[in-house]
Write a protein that holds these residues in place. Structure first.
Motif, PDB file in Angstrom:
ATOM      1  N   UNK A  75       0.894  -1.193  -0.176  1.00 33.09           N
ATOM      2  CA  UNK A  75       0.028   0.182   0.017  1.00 33.09           C
ATOM      3  C   UNK A  75       0.918   1.185   0.064  1.00 33.09           C
ATOM      4  N   UNK A  76       0.790   1.773  -1.148  1.00 35.51           N
ATOM      5  CA  UNK A  76       1.403   3.084  -1.180  1.00 35.51           C
ATOM      6  C   UNK A  76       0.539   4.061  -2.034  1.00 35.51           C
ATOM      7  N   UNK A  77       0.509   5.180  -1.956  1.00 36.22           N
ATOM      8  CA  UNK A  77      -0.245   6.060  -2.718  1.00 36.22           C
ATOM      9  C   UNK A  77       0.205   7.334  -3.604  1.00 36.22           C
ATOM     10  N   UNK A  78      -0.065   6.972  -4.690  1.00 34.13           N
ATOM     11  CA  UNK A  78       0.577   7.996  -5.647  1.00 34.13           C
ATOM     12  C   UNK A  78      -0.584   8.903  -5.834  1.00 34.13           C
ATOM     13  N   UNK A  79      -0.133  10.259  -5.268  1.00 36.35           N
ATOM     14  CA  UNK A  79      -1.173  11.164  -5.397  1.00 36.35           C
ATOM     15  C   UNK A  79      -1.802  11.425  -6.659  1.00 36.35           C
ATOM     16  N   UNK A  80      -3.039  11.882  -6.807  1.00 45.15           N
ATOM     17  CA  UNK A  80      -3.536  12.197  -8.193  1.00 45.15           C
ATOM     18  C   UNK A  80      -2.827  13.441  -8.684  1.00 45.15           C
ATOM     19  N   UNK A  85       2.213   3.242   3.295  1.00 44.13           N
ATOM     20  CA  UNK A  85       1.596   3.078   4.821  1.00 44.13           C
ATOM     21  C   UNK A  85       2.367   2.324   5.958  1.00 44.13           C
ATOM     22  N   UNK A  86       2.998   1.375   5.204  1.00 44.09           N
ATOM     23  CA  UNK A  86       3.787   0.609   6.345  1.00 44.09           C
ATOM     24  C   UNK A  86       4.744   1.305   7.411  1.00 44.09           C
ATOM     25  N   UNK A  87       5.528   1.766   6.879  1.00 45.68           N
ATOM     26  CA  UNK A  87       6.592   2.462   7.768  1.00 45.68           C
ATOM     27  C   UNK A  87       6.067   3.194   8.879  1.00 45.68           C
ATOM     28  N   UNK A  88       5.096   4.045   8.221  1.00 45.10           N
ATOM     29  CA  UNK A  88       4.361   5.064   9.157  1.00 45.10           C
ATOM     30  C   UNK A  88       3.585   4.399  10.250  1.00 45.10           C
ATOM     31  N   UNK A  89       2.772   3.502   9.956  1.00 45.22           N
ATOM     32  CA  UNK A  89       1.812   2.989  10.984  1.00 45.22           C
ATOM     33  C   UNK A  89       3.010   1.913  11.999  1.00 45.22           C
ATOM     34  N   UNK A  90       3.879   1.701  11.534  1.00 41.24           N
ATOM     35  CA  UNK A  90       4.714   0.839  12.619  1.00 41.24           C
ATOM     36  C   UNK A  90       5.347   1.720  13.547  1.00 41.24           C
ATOM     37  N   UNK A  91       5.931   2.966  12.854  1.00 38.06           N
ATOM     38  CA  UNK A  91       6.400   3.910  13.788  1.00 38.06           C
ATOM     39  C   UNK A  91       5.181   4.409  14.845  1.00 38.06           C
ATOM     40  N   UNK A 114      -2.370   9.914  17.712  1.00 40.23           N
ATOM     41  CA  UNK A 114      -3.702   9.093  17.104  1.00 40.23           C
ATOM     42  C   UNK A 114      -4.255  10.295  16.194  1.00 40.23           C
ATOM     43  N   UNK A 115      -4.269  11.540  16.726  1.00 35.47           N
ATOM     44  CA  UNK A 115      -5.263  12.548  15.951  1.00 35.47           C
ATOM     45  C   UNK A 115      -4.336  13.330  15.114  1.00 35.47           C
ATOM     46  N   UNK A 116      -3.233  13.874  15.539  1.00 33.74           N
ATOM     47  CA  UNK A 116      -2.393  14.889  14.682  1.00 33.74           C
ATOM     48  C   UNK A 116      -1.435  13.889  13.700  1.00 33.74           C
ATOM     49  N   UNK A 117      -1.353  12.506  13.877  1.00 33.30           N
ATOM     50  CA  UNK A 117      -0.307  11.998  12.899  1.00 33.30           C
ATOM     51  C   UNK A 117      -1.304  11.105  12.135  1.00 33.30           C
ATOM     52  N   UNK A 118      -2.103  10.098  12.827  1.00 33.47           N
ATOM     53  CA  UNK A 118      -2.794   8.883  12.280  1.00 33.47           C
ATOM     54  C   UNK A 118      -4.084   9.506  11.481  1.00 33.47           C
ATOM     55  N   UNK A 119      -4.931  10.298  12.166  1.00 30.34           N
ATOM     56  CA  UNK A 119      -6.142  10.584  11.436  1.00 30.34           C
ATOM     57  C   UNK A 119      -5.666  11.663  10.495  1.00 30.34           C
ATOM     58  N   UNK A 120      -4.670  12.560  10.778  1.00 28.16           N
ATOM     59  CA  UNK A 120      -4.212  13.821   9.921  1.00 28.16           C
ATOM     60  C   UNK A 120      -3.864  13.083   8.611  1.00 28.16           C
ATOM     61  N   UNK A 121      -3.023  12.042   8.588  1.00 25.50           N
ATOM     62  CA  UNK A 121      -2.285  11.191   7.655  1.00 25.50           C
ATOM     63  C   UNK A 121      -3.407  10.814   6.797  1.00 25.50           C
ATOM     64  N   UNK A 122      -4.669  10.249   7.401  1.00 22.20           N
ATOM     65  CA  UNK A 122      -5.654   9.616   6.441  1.00 22.20           C
ATOM     66  C   UNK A 122      -6.385  10.702   6.076  1.00 22.20           C
ATOM     67  N   UNK A 138      -7.982   0.001  -2.599  1.00 14.62           N
ATOM     68  CA  UNK A 138      -6.799   0.163  -1.889  1.00 14.62           C
ATOM     69  C   UNK A 138      -7.009   1.252  -0.934  1.00 14.62           C
ATOM     70  N   UNK A 139      -7.362   2.407  -1.380  1.00 11.75           N
ATOM     71  CA  UNK A 139      -7.510   3.536  -0.584  1.00 11.75           C
ATOM     72  C   UNK A 139      -8.535   3.454   0.465  1.00 11.75           C
ATOM     73  N   UNK A 140      -9.771   2.970  -0.097  1.00  8.66           N
ATOM     74  CA  UNK A 140     -10.831   2.848   0.760  1.00  8.66           C
ATOM     75  C   UNK A 140     -10.422   1.727   1.760  1.00  8.66           C
ATOM     76  N   UNK A 141      -9.827   0.610   1.460  1.00  7.44           N
ATOM     77  CA  UNK A 141      -9.603  -0.196   2.336  1.00  7.44           C
ATOM     78  C   UNK A 141      -8.780   0.321   3.527  1.00  7.44           C
TER      79      UNK A 141
END
Ligand code: MSP
Length: 552
Positions: free
Chosen positions: A403-408, A418-424, A445-453, A477-480
């Motif tokens: 899972x990696x997101x290429x921006x539109x 996604x992976x390294x960030x979540x682990x971190x 939770x709020x300023x990193x995870x929710x913000x990233x999503x 993949x994005x929605x999952x």
């Protein structure tokens, strides 16, 4: 076998209704207890009320009722508040409980009977001391109470010189032991006080220790307390700290004061104990009296508890006080904004150990920004997009490595993995909680995870992906990822906001039925890929409706 975790709070005086400072401490301890349950630990959370003392006696007299009736009324307010705020304890320490009174008396008796070669108790002695006594305030006075002219002011009058016999607990003999203990614990990386900037404060206070502790009051002066055992002679009542501190053992699972070493069943809990207290009661009560009391009862150096010392909530920089009329009632706040909004504010807007200024505007602001806008919005838009583009059903279960997101096109071109960030984030979260920095954990939770999503939604623009059939896999993949992140966020948030965490799981239609003793939230479930391919999400409903600030 699961690890144990034993957490206590200060027990609150029952001479007045609970205020926001009491609520903060209990919510903080509750959050830490819930975090440990989330980790799978066996948790015992003890809190309660300190019901004896002169002030209670006086307040009851003023109302013309018996002290027990008076404390029962106030105690009921505390109990109701903890229920409202979701403070879920395992043990309730009320010091007028017979079990506690018996334990205090048994301890006094045991220390009295523990004699040295001279046939005298090694720990307690009787002595007569003279001092100035305020008949009006019913207390002995010190030089601190003298006015600029060196006299005691009219608020104390009449003042007379009195001789009084009392029992004293030896502190001075153990001064060097305590200093060594403080140093050894710091050197071993397990400081006696967390945060460790307070260790120096405690050490200085011990260095300056000058006298022993008077542990009795003549019954003629104070009736509302635990009477000393008869072997001490008639007419003495236990001084309030020698009564209150004992709650930590008298209400602990398996304690027995009789044997020279505490029972193993009790020690299994005790070895992991943390006392959560405010900064005002570290010196001398918890940092000086208590370790020495425990030593006298056969506790070893390793069994002297760690103190988690929190700061104070102030009002515009000033202390909250009845006389200033600025006392904040947590019960009213919870009715106005909801219990979870109060919980969130109390542990997110203060750094554990430091002071903070309480403000209702800040409470509203933090709730609206963090919960309504950031997290609530993420949940709502995720469910709506999955409903709109996938008929409410997730498609695929991508490996996190993939899972990696290429921006539109048109937006900033940085691929987001996604992976390294979540682990971190998960490591940071655990570290924050393991050092009691709840505000840090919430920040993650709020300023990193929710913000990233939320950024992921902006950058990947699922509404554009949905228009291009060649981007179908990216859309899935994005929605999952959004839904799976929300599942993990709910678990991480559950110690602070248990109701909201259930709400997120309900809307994700996740773990709605549990088998047997299965816990709905477990830290071990924060592994990527919990939601299965084809999982049907539930209906979106606003979880954190915005609070409209009252017009000023
Ligand atoms: N009864 C004693 C404690 C005995 S523990 C064996 C006592 N009671 S208290 O009601 O005065 O305070 C209870 C707790 O509330 C203490 O830990 C105290 O620091 C905390 N707080 C009281 N006012 C506070 C704030 N304004 N802010 C944060 N906590 C505060 O002391």
């Amino acid at each position: 076998m699961a690890e144990t975790f034993f957490i206590t709070t200060a027990i609150d005086y029952t001479n007045g209704a609970p205020h926001i400072g009491h609520a903060y401490e209990k919510v903080l301890a509750d959050v830490l207890a819930r975090y440990h349950r989330l980790k799978g630990d066996d948790v015992f959370f003890l809190t309660g009320v300190d019901q004896h003392g002169q002030k209670v006696q006086q307040s009851a007299e003023k109302q013309g009722i018996a002290p027990q009736e008076f404390v029962d009324g106030i105690t009921a307010k505390f109990v109701a508040l903890w229920k409202k705020l979701g403070v879920e304890y395992d043990g309730w320490a009320a010091t007028t409980d017979a079990k506690h009174k018996d334990c205090v008396r048994a301890i006094l008796q045991r220390l009295w009977d523990d004699q040295g070669a001279d046939g005298q108790s090694k720990w307690i002695y009787k002595k007569s001391e003279g001092g100035y006594y305020s008949v009006r305030q019913e207390q002995f006075l010190t030089d601190k109470e003298r006015g600029a002219d060196g006299e005691f002011g009219p608020e104390w009058q009449p003042v007379e010189f009195r001789e009084e016999e009392n029992f004293y607990f030896r502190l001075l003999d153990h001064k060097q032991w305590l200093l060594n203990l403080i140093d050894a614990r710091s050197a071993a990386g397990k400081p006696l006080v967390i945060p460790d900037f307070r260790v120096g404060e405690l050490r200085n206070a011990v260095e300056k220790l000058e006298g022993d502790l008077c542990i009795s009051r003549p019954a003629a002066r104070l009736q509302w307390g635990i009477p000393f055992p008869e072997s001490f002679g008639a007419g003495f009542v236990t001084y309030v700290w020698f009564d209150a501190l004992v709650n930590y053992i008298s209400f602990a699972p398996g304690y027995d004061p009789a044997p020279t070493r505490p029972p193993e069943e009790f020690l299994r809990w005790w070895r992991t104990i943390v006392h959560v207290i405010g900064k005002d009661i570290m010196i001398p009560a918890h940092g000086v009296y208590w370790p020495i009391m425990l030593k006298s009862l056969g506790f070893t150096n390793d069994e002297i508890p760690t103190l988690l010392v929190h700061g104070w909530w102030n009002i515009s920089g000033a202390k909250m006080s009845k006389s200033l009329g600025n006392v904040i009632d947590p019960d009213v706040l919870a009715d106005k904004y909801g219990a979870e909004a109060v919980r969130y504010y109390l542990v997110s807007d203060i750094a554990t150990g430091k002071d903070a200024d309480f403000s209702e505007e800040r409470l509203i602001q933090r709730y609206n920004t963090d919960l309504a806008n950031s997290l609530g919005n993420l949940l709502n838009r995720t469910l709506n997009m999955v409903a709109k583009y996938l008929g409410g059903r997730l498609v695929g279960r991508p490996n996190i490595e993939d899972v990696s997101f290429a921006p539109v096109e048109g937006s900033e071109s940085r691929t987001y993995e996604v992976r390294p960030n979540l682990e971190f984030y998960l490591i940071e979260y655990r570290t924050a909680f393991d050092t009691a920095q709840v505000n840090e954990a919430l920040w993650i939770i709020i300023m990193k995870m929710a913000l990233a999503m939320n950024l992921c939604v902006e950058k990947c623009a699922p509404w554009k992906l949905a228009k291009d059939p060649s981007k179908k896999r990216d859309l899935d993949s994005v929605l999952y990822t959004l839904a799976e992140y929300l599942r993990i966020i709910a678990i991480l948030l559950s110690p602070v906001l248990p109701k909201a965490a259930h709400g997120i799981f309900d809307q994700l239609n996740w773990k709605t039925e549990l088998s047997g003793k299965e816990e709905r939230f477990r830290l071990a479930d924060t592994i990527w890929g919990g939601l299965p391919d084809g999982h049907q999400l539930g209906q979106p409903t606003p979880l954190f409706p915005r609070i409209e600030a009252p017009a000023s």
